[in-house]
Design a protein around this motif. Sequence first.
Motif: not given
Length: 311
Positions: A117-120, A150-154, A177-182, A266-269
């Motif tokens: 979810m961090f990837a979003l 796209v990968g996160a959605i998949v 989670i990603p919304l608050t991170l943003a 987020g992608y790396v994590a």
Amino acid sequence: MSLSTTNNASGNNSKGKNVLKSPTSLLLITGTLIGFNFPLGKIAGEANVSPMIWALLVSVGVSSLILPSLILRKQLAIPKGKTLRYAIISSLISFVIPNLLLFSVIPHAGAGYTGLMFALSPVFTLALATLFRLKTPNFLGLLGIGIGFVGAIVVSITRAGSAEAPELIWIIAAILIPLTLACGNIYRTIDWPENALPDSLAFWSHGFAILVFIALLLATTGTVRISELAVIPWIAATQAVVAGLTFPVFFRLQQKGGPVLLSQIGYVAAAVGLLTATFILGERYSLYTWGGAGIIAIGIVITIISQRQKA
């Protein structure tokens, strides 16, 4: 000491400093360290450590490891004015809310999925950065973000549709989670105090987060049960050290790379979280989920290429 030995030592120090100045290196280091939070958080959840206690541990770990360095360098100063405001607001939207969501969701949705979810967060951050007219990536950087999204959605679709899918409320919480991170990524950039040091901001932000967690624990349970950590002392110590190592580089990345690049940790994590959850915790994911993770990895590679072109 010989001249060659001296030159080697000087060269190693120079390389170490260069690593801490390179946004790409900071991105990979920060994302990797954050990725370890997911399996550690799941182990804590299985040991019945409350999410709030574990989130408190993270902030204590950060403050404890940074404090000696600030004292030795004579950089410890009580925050005032804009720095005080920054520390308080940053603690709430960057650490208190996201960490409470994170460590609450992990036991229900799994460490790997929650990590993904961090990837979003890059997409949410990019949208907010555009709204606030902050600097955005070049075409290649945008392409990397898009492919990662796209990968996160998949991954999200395959996980939500699986037989082991968590309840809808936990999927919604995971998406928050990603919304608050943003929101935190954008705020820390637009309100960064002039001439402020990354280590100092990290220390005081987590310091105020500690106060908030203690107040919430006292208000909800009447006590701060640190004794819960005694069940898994080595895991707790590991989490504190990982957190302490994470946020000095995290704030440097914020300062040098800006909110959109920072968000791509987020992608790396996500990748690190999925791998550790699979090989250490024994979580199992479908080939489609791994396919989505592979697409995220392509997004990471494109992002790194984009940063190298800028450099």
